[in-house]
Motif scaffolding. Sequence first.
Motif, PDB file in Angstrom:
ATOM      1  N   ARG A   1       0.938  -1.271  -0.032  1.00 11.43           N
ATOM      2  CA  ARG A   1       0.018   0.117  -0.024  1.00 11.43           C
ATOM      3  C   ARG A   1       0.774   1.282  -0.090  1.00 11.43           C
ATOM      4  O   ARG A   1       0.373   2.350  -0.692  1.00 11.43           O
ATOM      5  N   VAL A   2       2.134   1.173   0.656  1.00 13.00           N
ATOM      6  CA  VAL A   2       3.131   2.441   0.733  1.00 13.00           C
ATOM      7  C   VAL A   2       3.563   2.566  -0.571  1.00 13.00           C
ATOM      8  O   VAL A   2       3.687   3.449  -1.016  1.00 13.00           O
ATOM      9  N   ARG A   3       4.016   1.510  -1.225  1.00  8.77           N
ATOM     10  CA  ARG A   3       4.563   1.592  -2.453  1.00  8.77           C
ATOM     11  C   ARG A   3       3.453   2.040  -3.664  1.00  8.77           C
ATOM     12  O   ARG A   3       3.975   2.848  -4.433  1.00  8.77           O
ATOM     13  N   SER A   4       2.237   1.650  -3.510  1.00  3.29           N
ATOM     14  CA  SER A   4       1.205   2.114  -4.446  1.00  3.29           C
ATOM     15  C   SER A   4       1.168   3.607  -4.226  1.00  3.29           C
ATOM     16  O   SER A   4       0.979   4.488  -5.307  1.00  3.29           O
ATOM     17  N   GLY A   5       1.167   4.091  -3.130  1.00  2.53           N
ATOM     18  CA  GLY A   5       0.805   5.508  -2.572  1.00  2.53           C
ATOM     19  C   GLY A   5       1.975   6.249  -3.271  1.00  2.53           C
ATOM     20  O   GLY A   5       1.804   7.605  -3.996  1.00  2.53           O
ATOM     21  N   ALA A   6       3.373   5.813  -3.147  1.00  5.99           N
ATOM     22  CA  ALA A   6       4.398   6.574  -3.597  1.00  5.99           C
ATOM     23  C   ALA A   6       4.658   6.495  -5.156  1.00  5.99           C
ATOM     24  O   ALA A   6       5.465   7.375  -5.839  1.00  5.99           O
ATOM     25  N   ALA A   7       3.803   5.439  -5.581  1.00  2.57           N
ATOM     26  CA  ALA A   7       3.756   5.687  -7.197  1.00  2.57           C
ATOM     27  C   ALA A   7       2.669   6.389  -7.723  1.00  2.57           C
ATOM     28  O   ALA A   7       2.390   6.318  -8.903  1.00  2.57           O
ATOM     29  N   GLY A   8       1.783   7.031  -7.001  1.00  3.14           N
ATOM     30  CA  GLY A   8       0.505   7.693  -7.364  1.00  3.14           C
ATOM     31  C   GLY A   8      -0.366   6.905  -7.855  1.00  3.14           C
ATOM     32  O   GLY A   8      -1.325   7.333  -8.505  1.00  3.14           O
ATOM     33  N   ALA A   9      -0.429   5.469  -7.378  1.00  3.82           N
ATOM     34  CA  ALA A   9      -1.203   4.625  -8.043  1.00  3.82           C
ATOM     35  C   ALA A   9      -2.227   4.005  -7.069  1.00  3.82           C
ATOM     36  O   ALA A   9      -3.035   3.285  -7.346  1.00  3.82           O
ATOM     37  N   HIS A  10      -2.366   4.380  -5.870  1.00  4.32           N
ATOM     38  CA  HIS A  10      -3.645   4.015  -5.103  1.00  4.32           C
ATOM     39  C   HIS A  10      -4.634   4.528  -5.064  1.00  4.32           C
ATOM     40  O   HIS A  10      -4.745   5.843  -5.571  1.00  4.32           O
ATOM     41  N   TYR A  11      -5.868   4.073  -4.608  1.00  4.12           N
ATOM     42  CA  TYR A  11      -7.149   4.908  -5.281  1.00  4.12           C
ATOM     43  C   TYR A  11      -7.522   6.280  -4.260  1.00  4.12           C
ATOM     44  O   TYR A  11      -8.316   6.802  -4.321  1.00  4.12           O
ATOM     45  N   THR A  12      -6.453   6.163  -3.054  1.00  4.23           N
ATOM     46  CA  THR A  12      -6.827   7.336  -2.438  1.00  4.23           C
ATOM     47  C   THR A  12      -5.788   8.464  -2.600  1.00  4.23           C
ATOM     48  O   THR A  12      -5.815   9.454  -2.079  1.00  4.23           O
ATOM     49  N   SER A  13      -4.956   8.032  -3.638  1.00  2.80           N
ATOM     50  CA  SER A  13      -3.908   9.047  -3.725  1.00  2.80           C
ATOM     51  C   SER A  13      -4.634  10.328  -4.361  1.00  2.80           C
ATOM     52  O   SER A  13      -5.364  10.653  -5.318  1.00  2.80           O
ATOM     53  N   SER A  14      -3.806  11.519  -4.087  1.00  4.52           N
ATOM     54  CA  SER A  14      -4.460  12.811  -4.716  1.00  4.52           C
ATOM     55  C   SER A  14      -3.324  13.144  -5.646  1.00  4.52           C
ATOM     56  O   SER A  14      -3.897  14.297  -6.390  1.00  4.52           O
TER      57      SER A  14
END
Length: 316
Positions: free
Chosen positions: A44-57
């Motif tokens: 989840r941290v990796r997907s956030g840092a790639a701008g790819a998580h569904y919560t990502s702004s």
Amino acid sequence: MARMNAAVVTSFAEPPHYQPFEVPQPNAADEFIVDVLAVGLHPRVRSGAAGAHYTSSGTLPMIPGVDAVGQRPDGTRVYFVAADDVIGTMADKALASARRSIVLPDDADVAKVAAAMNPAMSSWVALRRRVPIQPGQSVLVLGATGNAGTMAVQVARRLGAGRDPGRLAALTSAGADEVVQLTGDDDATARALAAAAAESDIVLDYLWGMPAQQAIPALLTARSDRSREMNWIQIGSVAGPAMELPSVALRSANFRLQGSGQGSVSPRAYLAELPSLVAEITAGTIAVTATTMPLADVEQIWPQPEAPGERTVLVP
Ligand SMILES: NC(=O)c1ccc[n+]([C@@H]2O[C@H](COP(=O)([O-])OP(=O)(O)OC[C@H]3O[C@@H](n4cnc5c(N)ncnc54)[C@H](OP(=O)(O)O)[C@@H]3O)[C@@H](O)[C@H]2O)c1
């Protein structure tokens, strides 16, 4: 403005860089600054840092890290979940809030808590808040070899999952009654899954994509009583973000599909589950191997794959 060192993402295409950053400031009465002691490097941290998580702004620069163990000025240690996706926990200091943190007991292991809470929470919350499990119900974990999946087997067992007592005698070390390998032979995999798990009451799905698309019809077709509830809880999508679901799956069986994650479960409900989960991790009922590494090396550590069954924990 006070400065600290942090993992900073300046481009979604690059790993974070270890560099100075402004110390965040509390904005509300229930917010406080902690010294970060340990942060898990979860998918989840990796997907956030790639701008790819569904919560990502999509905001940059950002500090990754969705949760951590931190220490308050009075020495109290807390486990907390970051309040937003831009200024996270991979830093010397982070913003925590009373609404998203719990005080840790003295015997809690900082690295284990940082490693295990995120993956363990996925099944714990699903089986307590989305579809409360009844004793003796059988649970299929689709994607059981990952951190979250392996913990899901232990969590399901701890929360009462089981089959008939004869089969319990053959527990594998994590607590699974039966294990089915997903192979490249789709038909053989579907047949093996149907033979092992067609009578499951609850499915914890970490995969989605093609494995789920093939498993759903195979399981429902082989089910002895299709009017008996099968609750499918979607948790992760490591095998693909989308799949095709034939409408007949929902008409021809009592097949109930829902997800469990940020949004479908409220922050208040997550918070309520945290203390019991810390207790299980501390007692060793939910096992975890935490590999600690210096946060200062985040850029080199980031691209390295984790060893199976281990979770990387960064220490400022
Ligand atoms: N909704 C929530 O509350 C929540 C909370 C935590 C985690 N999650 C999600 O749960 C998922 C798993 O997290 P984790 O911490 O367990 O990750 P992990 O430790 O990296 O495990 C990933 C697992 O997925 C398997 N896998 C990867 N690609 C696959 C494919 N194409 N087909 C079948 N299996 C595949 C891996 O098997 P191999 O090693 O054999 O490739 C491994 O078993 C992630 O998507 C994560 O974001 C959701």
